[in-house]
Design a protein around this motif. Structure first.
Motif, PDB file in Angstrom:
ATOM      1  N   GLU A 233      42.266  -5.160 -47.860  1.00 25.74           N
ATOM      2  CA  GLU A 233      41.491  -4.296 -46.975  1.00 25.74           C
ATOM      3  C   GLU A 233      42.116  -4.370 -45.592  1.00 25.74           C
ATOM      4  N   ALA A 234      42.041  -3.268 -44.853  1.00 25.19           N
ATOM      5  CA  ALA A 234      42.663  -3.234 -43.535  1.00 25.19           C
ATOM      6  C   ALA A 234      42.164  -2.022 -42.773  1.00 25.19           C
ATOM      7  N   VAL A 235      42.420  -2.059 -41.464  1.00 21.56           N
ATOM      8  CA  VAL A 235      42.156  -0.900 -40.607  1.00 21.56           C
ATOM      9  C   VAL A 235      43.192  -0.885 -39.499  1.00 21.56           C
ATOM     10  N   SER A 236      43.637   0.303 -39.149  1.00 21.35           N
ATOM     11  CA  SER A 236      44.441   0.522 -37.959  1.00 21.35           C
ATOM     12  C   SER A 236      43.895   1.751 -37.258  1.00 21.35           C
ATOM     13  N   VAL A 237      43.737   1.651 -35.945  1.00 27.12           N
ATOM     14  CA  VAL A 237      43.336   2.792 -35.129  1.00 27.12           C
ATOM     15  C   VAL A 237      44.381   2.956 -34.033  1.00 27.12           C
ATOM     16  N   MET A 238      45.093   4.071 -34.057  1.00 22.26           N
ATOM     17  CA  MET A 238      46.104   4.362 -33.049  1.00 22.26           C
ATOM     18  C   MET A 238      45.672   5.539 -32.191  1.00 22.26           C
ATOM     19  N   LEU A 239      45.914   5.432 -30.894  1.00 23.45           N
ATOM     20  CA  LEU A 239      45.711   6.537 -29.968  1.00 23.45           C
ATOM     21  C   LEU A 239      47.072   7.157 -29.688  1.00 23.45           C
ATOM     22  N   LEU A 240      47.232   8.423 -30.061  1.00 23.06           N
ATOM     23  CA  LEU A 240      48.493   9.140 -29.880  1.00 23.06           C
ATOM     24  C   LEU A 240      48.340  10.218 -28.818  1.00 23.06           C
ATOM     25  N   GLY A 241      49.410  10.434 -28.058  1.00 18.61           N
ATOM     26  CA  GLY A 241      49.431  11.492 -27.057  1.00 18.61           C
ATOM     27  C   GLY A 241      50.830  12.043 -26.883  1.00 18.61           C
ATOM     28  N   ARG A 242      50.951  13.124 -26.112  1.00 19.21           N
ATOM     29  CA  ARG A 242      52.259  13.749 -25.903  1.00 19.21           C
ATOM     30  C   ARG A 242      53.091  13.041 -24.839  1.00 19.21           C
ATOM     31  N   ASP A 243      52.440  12.299 -23.945  1.00 15.75           N
ATOM     32  CA  ASP A 243      53.143  11.675 -22.822  1.00 15.75           C
ATOM     33  C   ASP A 243      53.388  10.194 -23.099  1.00 15.75           C
ATOM     34  N   LYS A 244      54.439   9.667 -22.481  1.00 16.69           N
ATOM     35  CA  LYS A 244      54.727   8.255 -22.602  1.00 16.69           C
ATOM     36  C   LYS A 244      53.615   7.442 -21.931  1.00 16.69           C
ATOM     37  N   PRO A 245      53.252   6.296 -22.482  1.00 14.39           N
ATOM     38  CA  PRO A 245      52.224   5.465 -21.837  1.00 14.39           C
ATOM     39  C   PRO A 245      52.701   5.005 -20.458  1.00 14.39           C
ATOM     40  N   GLU A 246      51.757   4.801 -19.565  1.00 13.55           N
ATOM     41  CA  GLU A 246      52.103   4.440 -18.194  1.00 13.55           C
ATOM     42  C   GLU A 246      52.686   3.034 -18.097  1.00 13.55           C
ATOM     43  N   HIS A 247      52.257   2.149 -18.989  1.00 12.67           N
ATOM     44  CA  HIS A 247      52.682   0.759 -18.892  1.00 12.67           C
ATOM     45  C   HIS A 247      53.184   0.268 -20.256  1.00 12.67           C
ATOM     46  N   GLY A 248      54.047  -0.736 -20.207  1.00 14.83           N
ATOM     47  CA  GLY A 248      54.498  -1.384 -21.429  1.00 14.83           C
ATOM     48  C   GLY A 248      55.605  -0.636 -22.138  1.00 14.83           C
ATOM     49  N   PRO A 249      56.053  -1.158 -23.285  1.00 13.79           N
ATOM     50  CA  PRO A 249      57.111  -0.510 -24.060  1.00 13.79           C
ATOM     51  C   PRO A 249      56.692   0.879 -24.535  1.00 13.79           C
ATOM     52  N   VAL A 250      57.677   1.738 -24.694  1.00 12.51           N
ATOM     53  CA  VAL A 250      57.433   3.108 -25.138  1.00 12.51           C
ATOM     54  C   VAL A 250      57.771   3.204 -26.625  1.00 12.51           C
ATOM     55  N   ILE A 251      56.743   3.346 -27.447  1.00  8.20           N
ATOM     56  CA  ILE A 251      56.914   3.461 -28.899  1.00  8.20           C
ATOM     57  C   ILE A 251      56.403   4.835 -29.328  1.00  8.20           C
ATOM     58  N   ALA A 252      57.209   5.549 -30.083  1.00  2.00           N
ATOM     59  CA  ALA A 252      56.862   6.922 -30.459  1.00  2.00           C
ATOM     60  C   ALA A 252      56.906   7.109 -31.973  1.00  2.00           C
ATOM     61  N   LEU A 253      56.075   8.030 -32.428  1.00  2.00           N
ATOM     62  CA  LEU A 253      56.226   8.584 -33.771  1.00  2.00           C
ATOM     63  C   LEU A 253      57.243   9.705 -33.647  1.00  2.00           C
ATOM     64  N   LEU A 254      58.439   9.492 -34.187  1.00  2.00           N
ATOM     65  CA  LEU A 254      59.542  10.418 -33.998  1.00  2.00           C
ATOM     66  C   LEU A 254      59.592  11.500 -35.059  1.00  2.00           C
TER      67      LEU A 254
END
Length: 407
Positions: A233-254
């Motif tokens: 059993e598991a859960v993942s909740v991701m928040l996706l957007g068009r812009d790069k996050p303001e802080h931290g590493p930049v990880i994208a769904l390419l």
């Protein structure tokens, strides 16, 4: 390495992971999951026997941490599946609230992926009825409905954007990721919450046992001794957007690739035709070649047919040049949540620059499968990961995540 498969897929705009909350047998949040990945050990892989009709113990990926209470909500929202989701949401609450404040509740979508949703509540309710002659007061049919995860998230966050659940068996939440990408690219919304959640229950355990696909020992992907899956059993909740996050590493769904070979209701196409097409579609959409991928998170169920098919498909595209492993010995096969939790693991590998998980098995590689390069201790040479999810009915998904420069 053979020639690529032509897919005529246009390159997509990347969408960026703003935040990720997760729970699985590996850990109850990002910090504990990263610690477990570094050790390549999973504290939640345990042996149980009380959920199988034959009473035989099997290994499952279980979550033992205390979950968010839903007792303050209407009864139709109270299920363990929704508790998993609420707990993961709480980990990224500031980022979610910031997105709602910035874009408005009508510009934030919810796309969930699940296989069994809250059907464990129905199992519990039927057991109660056998004893008491009536269903319990805290049971509501909506708890088990496929749409329950997306309805729950929209309800608790008071969102007004598109909200729906994808249920395509074990590719469900990977397909939800692709759906989120399309919603963002179409500018129908400005942010998407992608949810993947499934819960342990007797129905799935006994169902896979009847299919003779369940292993009663820790699963052994790509081993000659592999005999079946461990359910988790598991859960993942991701928040996706068009812009790069303001802080931290930049990880994208390419990129995301989908196919349906419809070969058989439960067995994969033996030559991996649909799997090859899904992987090639993801590469084409991301504008990448096979040489750009640094690691492949395989579907790797440890069933005889899947591992033979998937290794053949991977070898046709990548030969033995890219390290491959299945993380299902660390989480169990989390069914509808598999695509999302494995994308989350890929995200954490990229974010924290981890060595991808080594392939856990008994060290006895199957000589009959294609000679792909199984991951051992190879560092991530290139910051792009391909993650596969292949489902019953030949419903295939491949996702590519990558780490980008901030500039």
């Amino acid at each position: 390495m053979t020639d690529s498969v032509s897919t005529d897929i246009q390159r997509a705009q990347p969408c960026y992971i703003q935040a990720c909350g997760l729970l699985s047998a590996l850990g109850h949040d990002e910090q504990s999951t990263v610690a477990a990945l570094k050790k390549n050990q999973s504290p939640g892989m345990v042996s149980v026997y009380d959920q199988l009709n034959n009473g035989k113990p099997t290994v499952v990926g279980a979550i033992h941490e205390e979950l968010q209470s839903l007792e303050h909500l209407p009864v139709e929202y109270r299920s363990r599946n929704n508790q998993l989701i609420a707990t993961a949401l709480s980990q990224i609450a500031p980022q979610v609230q910031a997105a709602v404040s910035q874009f408005g509740p009508d510009r934030v979508a919810v796309v969930a992926g699940t296989s069994t949703s809250g059907i464990n509540r129905s199992s519990e309710a039927l057991q109660y009825m056998e004893v008491h002659g009536e269903l319990p007061e805290d049971f509501h049919y909506h708890q088990q409905e496929t749409a329950a995860p997306s309805d729950f998230v929209s309800y608790v966050l008071r969102l007004e954007g598109p909200s729906y659940t994808v249920s395509t068996a074990c590719s469900s939440s990977a397909r939800a990721m692709m759906s989120a990408q399309m919603l963002l690219e179409s500018h129908l919304v400005d942010a998407v919450l992608v949810v993947g959640a499934d819960t342990l229950c007797p129905l799935t355990l006994n169902g896979f046992n009847c299919l003779e696909a369940l292993s009663f020992e820790p699963c052994l992907p790509f081993s000659v001794n592999r005999s079946g899956i461990n359910i988790g059993e598991a859960v993942s909740v991701m928040l996706l957007g068009r812009d790069k996050p303001e802080h931290g590493p930049v990880i994208a769904l390419l990129g995301a690739g989908a196919s349906s070979d419809a070969h058989h209701i439960s067995a994969p196409h033996p030559e991996g035709e649909g799997a090859i097409r899904a992987m090639q579609c993801a590469l084409d959409q991301a504008g990448l070649t096979v040489e750009d991928i640094g690691y492949i998170n395989a579907h790797g169920t440890a069933t005889p047919l899947n591992d033979a098919m998937e290794s053949k498909a991977i070898y046709q595209l990548f030969a033995d040049k890219v390290p491959v492993s299945s993380t299902k010995p660390l989480t169990g096969h989390t069914l509808g949540a598999a695509g999302a939790i494995e994308a989350a693991i890929s995200y954490l590998v990229l974010k924290h620059q981890l060595t991808p998980p080594a392939q856990l098995n008994d060290g006895q590689r199957d000589p009959e499968i294609a000679p792909i390069l199984l991951q051992q201790q190879q560092p991530l040479a290139k910051p792009r990961i391909l993650s596969n999810s292949f489902a019953f009915g030949g419903n295939n998904m491949s996702l590519i995540l990558g780490r980008e420069d901030r500039a």
